[in-house]
Design a protein around this motif. Structure first.
Motif, PDB file in Angstrom:
ATOM      1  N   SER A  20       0.841  -1.199   0.000  1.00 40.95           N
ATOM      2  CA  SER A  20       0.000   0.000   0.000  1.00 40.95           C
ATOM      3  C   SER A  20       0.871   1.241   0.000  1.00 40.95           C
ATOM      4  N   GLU A  21       1.996   1.148   0.682  1.00 43.59           N
ATOM      5  CA  GLU A  21       2.919   2.290   0.723  1.00 43.59           C
ATOM      6  C   GLU A  21       3.430   2.609  -0.674  1.00 43.59           C
ATOM      7  N   ALA A  22       3.885   1.596  -1.408  1.00 44.87           N
ATOM      8  CA  ALA A  22       4.391   1.808  -2.756  1.00 44.87           C
ATOM      9  C   ALA A  22       3.284   2.323  -3.669  1.00 44.87           C
ATOM     10  N   SER A  23       2.062   1.798  -3.481  1.00 44.97           N
ATOM     11  CA  SER A  23       0.945   2.225  -4.324  1.00 44.97           C
ATOM     12  C   SER A  23       0.620   3.687  -4.091  1.00 44.97           C
ATOM     13  N   GLU A  24       0.598   4.093  -2.847  1.00 44.78           N
ATOM     14  CA  GLU A  24       0.296   5.489  -2.532  1.00 44.78           C
ATOM     15  C   GLU A  24       1.374   6.420  -3.085  1.00 44.78           C
ATOM     16  N   ILE A  25       2.644   6.041  -2.951  1.00 42.48           N
ATOM     17  CA  ILE A  25       3.729   6.881  -3.467  1.00 42.48           C
ATOM     18  C   ILE A  25       3.624   6.991  -4.976  1.00 42.48           C
ATOM     19  N   ALA A  26       3.369   5.845  -5.631  1.00 46.41           N
ATOM     20  CA  ALA A  26       3.261   5.846  -7.087  1.00 46.41           C
ATOM     21  C   ALA A  26       2.113   6.729  -7.541  1.00 46.41           C
ATOM     22  N   SER A  27       0.969   6.671  -6.826  1.00 46.73           N
ATOM     23  CA  SER A  27      -0.189   7.485  -7.193  1.00 46.73           C
ATOM     24  C   SER A  27       0.135   8.968  -7.087  1.00 46.73           C
ATOM     25  N   MET A  28       0.847   9.330  -6.051  1.00 47.33           N
ATOM     26  CA  MET A  28       1.206  10.740  -5.857  1.00 47.33           C
ATOM     27  C   MET A  28       2.185  11.210  -6.948  1.00 47.33           C
ATOM     28  N   LEU A  29       3.181  10.362  -7.258  1.00 45.55           N
ATOM     29  CA  LEU A  29       4.190  10.745  -8.240  1.00 45.55           C
ATOM     30  C   LEU A  29       3.603  10.817  -9.643  1.00 45.55           C
ATOM     31  N   ALA A  30       2.630   9.931  -9.949  1.00 46.24           N
ATOM     32  CA  ALA A  30       2.014   9.933 -11.275  1.00 46.24           C
ATOM     33  C   ALA A  30       1.347  11.262 -11.579  1.00 46.24           C
ATOM     34  N   SER A  31       0.774  11.889 -10.551  1.00 44.66           N
ATOM     35  CA  SER A  31       0.080  13.164 -10.751  1.00 44.66           C
ATOM     36  C   SER A  31       1.057  14.299 -11.053  1.00 44.66           C
ATOM     37  N   LEU A  32       2.346  14.092 -10.768  1.00 46.28           N
ATOM     38  CA  LEU A  32       3.348  15.142 -10.989  1.00 46.28           C
ATOM     39  C   LEU A  32       3.913  15.110 -12.416  1.00 46.28           C
ATOM     40  N   ASP A  33       3.520  14.098 -13.208  1.00 48.71           N
ATOM     41  CA  ASP A  33       3.970  13.988 -14.598  1.00 48.71           C
ATOM     42  C   ASP A  33       5.496  13.981 -14.707  1.00 48.71           C
ATOM     43  N   MET A  49       7.514   2.540 -12.405  1.00 52.90           N
ATOM     44  CA  MET A  49       8.033   3.445 -13.425  1.00 52.90           C
ATOM     45  C   MET A  49       6.906   4.366 -13.869  1.00 52.90           C
ATOM     46  N   SER A  50       7.178   5.659 -13.963  1.00 53.94           N
ATOM     47  CA  SER A  50       6.120   6.621 -14.289  1.00 53.94           C
ATOM     48  C   SER A  50       5.655   6.430 -15.734  1.00 53.94           C
ATOM     49  N   PRO A  51       4.388   6.834 -16.043  1.00 55.41           N
ATOM     50  CA  PRO A  51       3.874   6.696 -17.411  1.00 55.41           C
ATOM     51  C   PRO A  51       4.747   7.408 -18.449  1.00 55.41           C
ATOM     52  N   ARG A  52       5.250   8.594 -18.128  1.00 55.78           N
ATOM     53  CA  ARG A  52       6.078   9.324 -19.087  1.00 55.78           C
ATOM     54  C   ARG A  52       7.374   8.575 -19.369  1.00 55.78           C
ATOM     55  N   ALA A  53       7.955   8.017 -18.306  1.00 61.13           N
ATOM     56  CA  ALA A  53       9.187   7.250 -18.500  1.00 61.13           C
ATOM     57  C   ALA A  53       8.917   6.022 -19.362  1.00 61.13           C
ATOM     58  N   ALA A  54       7.765   5.357 -19.118  1.00 60.84           N
ATOM     59  CA  ALA A  54       7.425   4.170 -19.901  1.00 60.84           C
ATOM     60  C   ALA A  54       7.196   4.514 -21.367  1.00 60.84           C
ATOM     61  N   SER A  55       6.604   5.708 -21.616  1.00 60.27           N
ATOM     62  CA  SER A  55       6.347   6.085 -23.011  1.00 60.27           C
ATOM     63  C   SER A  55       7.646   6.459 -23.733  1.00 60.27           C
ATOM     64  N   TRP A 123      12.546   3.872   0.334  1.00 56.99           N
ATOM     65  CA  TRP A 123      12.391   3.919  -1.129  1.00 56.99           C
ATOM     66  C   TRP A 123      13.378   4.940  -1.690  1.00 56.99           C
ATOM     67  N   LEU A 124      13.788   4.718  -2.915  1.00 53.53           N
ATOM     68  CA  LEU A 124      14.685   5.643  -3.595  1.00 53.53           C
ATOM     69  C   LEU A 124      13.986   6.142  -4.844  1.00 53.53           C
ATOM     70  N   LEU A 125      13.902   7.472  -4.957  1.00 50.80           N
ATOM     71  CA  LEU A 125      13.253   8.088  -6.102  1.00 50.80           C
ATOM     72  C   LEU A 125      14.321   8.519  -7.099  1.00 50.80           C
ATOM     73  N   VAL A 126      14.181   8.048  -8.353  1.00 48.36           N
ATOM     74  CA  VAL A 126      15.132   8.404  -9.407  1.00 48.36           C
ATOM     75  C   VAL A 126      14.385   9.181 -10.478  1.00 48.36           C
ATOM     76  N   THR A 127      14.726  10.468 -10.638  1.00 49.80           N
ATOM     77  CA  THR A 127      14.139  11.277 -11.705  1.00 49.80           C
ATOM     78  C   THR A 127      15.134  11.371 -12.844  1.00 49.80           C
ATOM     79  N   MET A 128      14.605  11.477 -14.073  1.00 50.06           N
ATOM     80  CA  MET A 128      15.447  11.446 -15.270  1.00 50.06           C
ATOM     81  C   MET A 128      15.155  12.657 -16.132  1.00 50.06           C
ATOM     82  N   THR A 129      16.230  13.394 -16.514  1.00 49.82           N
ATOM     83  CA  THR A 129      16.096  14.571 -17.368  1.00 49.82           C
ATOM     84  C   THR A 129      16.928  14.361 -18.620  1.00 49.82           C
TER      85      THR A 129
END
Length: 518
Positions: A20-33, A49-55, A123-129
């Motif tokens: 549930s913890e991972a699900s909640e974090i993922a839901s919050m991060l998904a809204s940030l695009d 993995m975020s939707p944008r990263a997957a695309s 958890w470790l958050l990895v953002t990609m630019t």
């Protein structure tokens, strides 16, 4: 969740369960695009993995690896995540990636920790630019600045450098601005000896539109002379040379090594020439001395023979009573006889060496008993040994019959016994002869001054004597002649000795003469 947001350089949260913890974090991060992924801090596996990263990069192949990264880059990323997990501090790394459309890209990965209440990363958050444009410039700059050479470009219309890599300042010490703003900088800082030809050569090859390379020297800001190999490419505009691009490779160490090698080679050649000249002088001196000894020994023998006969005749006449002499005169005559005998022995030794030195020394061989020969020589030298206080003993043994040069082996045995008497300090001298299927061994042992091990080989050379024997007189020729005679038989002679512990000379002979080489 109790809270969201950044704290102590990372994100912190708490949850009732991992899923549930991972699900909640993922839901919050998904809204940030975001182009991002969430990694389990315990296993370092990718949990989301975020939707944008997957695309952009395609979905995860196995749910645990970022498949758009090369294997070596995945290992590098895991090392980065492990470091963030250990201390919680955020970290950044630039890495290559392959997009879903097949294009390569440079990504800036930023990893931060999402912590539990205890403060431990969960958890470790990895953002990609995407920094592809910046990445290409960065890669080129790294390559240019890291190479131990000067990368440059010149505009031929102005004869000014339009680009010089930062290594120029490190290697030569001049600011880059001087290269870029002074059209004469390159020529004026070239070594004077190379200034006369190097620019003209480069100009000639440029007019021919020919890529070229050449070696020259430049003078650094601190006065050092730096060698370069300049590799030049001509950029052609409308059939005419427009720019020059090149790489100046620092080859100073190589040139210094070549110079040192040439110096050492010259030094070695000079040393060899000096040694060769000295060897020739020594050989010439030895040749002349040998010629003199040969001539002198023959000349001395001529008057010496009748002198010996006259003295011997006078002594026999006194013994028979034909001549009456006072005891003092008889003693003087006896002394004269001994001195003449000693001189005759020295002259005989000189003659022997003269024969040894002559090419093609031939042996007059015959069968005889070496033991009987040794007994005769011992008897002849017995009085000489007794006067020195040494008793000569021939140890028991069986006959030793072989085919040898009798006169030569008499001389060898005489040399060895005379040396044993001279250096034996009045102690007993033992002579032993042993036979075997392979040959015969003659050994003469004394208990005298001995010979140091480092002199064992040298004493058999011409005119050489051990330092411990230099107060005893002699020419240093007897052992040399003995070795030549023994080797002519196909045998060998050696010594076993130490200083102060006497000496044992060992002669080994085959039973027959040495075969004649065809």
């Amino acid at each position: 969740m109790e809270s969201t947001g950044f704290s102590d350089g990372g994100m912190s949260c708490s949850a009732s369960g991992q899923a549930s913890e991972a699900s909640e974090i993922a839901s919050m991060l998904a809204s940030l695009d975001l182009v991002a992924c969430l990694v389990d801090a315990r296993s370092l596996d990718v949990a989301w993995m975020s939707p944008r990263a997957a695309s952009l990069f395609g979905p995860l192949s196995d749910g645990a690896q970022l498949s758009f990264l090369a294997p070596e880059d995945q290992r590098s990323l895991r090392a980065l995540l492990d470091a963030v997990r250990r201390d919680g501090a955020p970290r950044t790394r630039d890495q290559r990636a392959l997009r879903a459309d097949g294009q390569s890209a440079w990504l800036r990965l930023e990893a931060s920790a999402w912590k539990e209440k205890s403060g431990s990363p969960r958890w470790l958050l990895v953002t990609m630019t995407d920094i592809s444009d910046l990445g290409r410039d960065h890669a080129l700059r790294v390559v240019v600045d890291d190479v131990d050479s000067i990368v440059w470009e010149v505009d031929l219309s102005t004869m000014c450098f339009t680009f010089v890599s930062r290594q120029a300042e490190r290697i030569l010490g001049y600011p880059i601005e001087r290269w870029l703003h002074d059209p004469k900088f390159w020529v004026e800082h070239m070594h004077t000896e190379d200034r006369a030809w190097a620019p003209a050569y480069c100009e000639s090859e440029t007019k021919r539109l020919s890529a070229h390379e050449f070696e020259y020297r430049m003078v650094a800001a601190d006065g050092r002379v730096v060698w370069f190999r300049d590799i030049v490419t001509v950029v052609v505009d409308n059939g005419r040379p427009g720019r020059l691009r090149g790489v100046m490779v620092d080859i100073t160490r190589s040139k210094q090594a070549e110079a040192e090698r040439d110096r050492l080679l010259a030094q070695e050649q000079n040393a060899r020439a000096a040694v060769e000249a000295a060897r020739e002088r020594v050989e010439e001196a030895l040749k002349r001395r040998d010629e003199f000894i040969s001539a002198a020994s023959h000349e001395l023998r001529t008057p010496l023979t009748p002198l010996r006969l006259q003295i011997q005749s006078l002594l026999r006449a006194t013994e028979r009573g034909e001549i009456r002499l006072p005891d003092s005169q008889r003693k003087k005559l006896e002394i004269a006889r001994r001195q003449v005998e000693r001189l005759a022995s020295l002259v005989g030794g000189l003659l022997d060496v003269s024969r040894v030195l002559e090419a093609g020394m031939k042996l007059d061989v015959e069968p005889f008993d070496l033991r009987e020969l040794a007994r005769d020589v011992i008897e002849r030298l017995r009085d000489h040994g007794e006067r020195a206080g040494s008793r000569i003993v021939l140890l028991g043994g069986s006959p030793a019959i072989g085919v040898w040069d009798r006169e030569g082996l008499e001389k060898v045995t005489g040399y060895l016994l005379s040396n044993a008497i001279k250096y034996g300090l009045g102690k007993p001298i033992e002579v032993s002869i042993r036979t075997a299927a392979s040959g015969v061994t003659l050994e003469v042992r004394d208990g005298g001054i001995g010979i140091a091990p480092e002199d064992h080989d040298r004493i058999f050379e011409r005119y050489e004597r051990a330092p411990s024997s230099r107060g005893y007189g002699g020419l240093g020729l007897g052992l040399h002649a003995a070795r030549a005679l023994i080797e002519a038989h196909g045998g060998r002679i050696a010594v076993r000795s130490e200083l102060g512990k006497g000496a044992a000379f060992v002669v080994t002979l085959p039973l027959g003469p040495k075969p004649v080489e065809q």
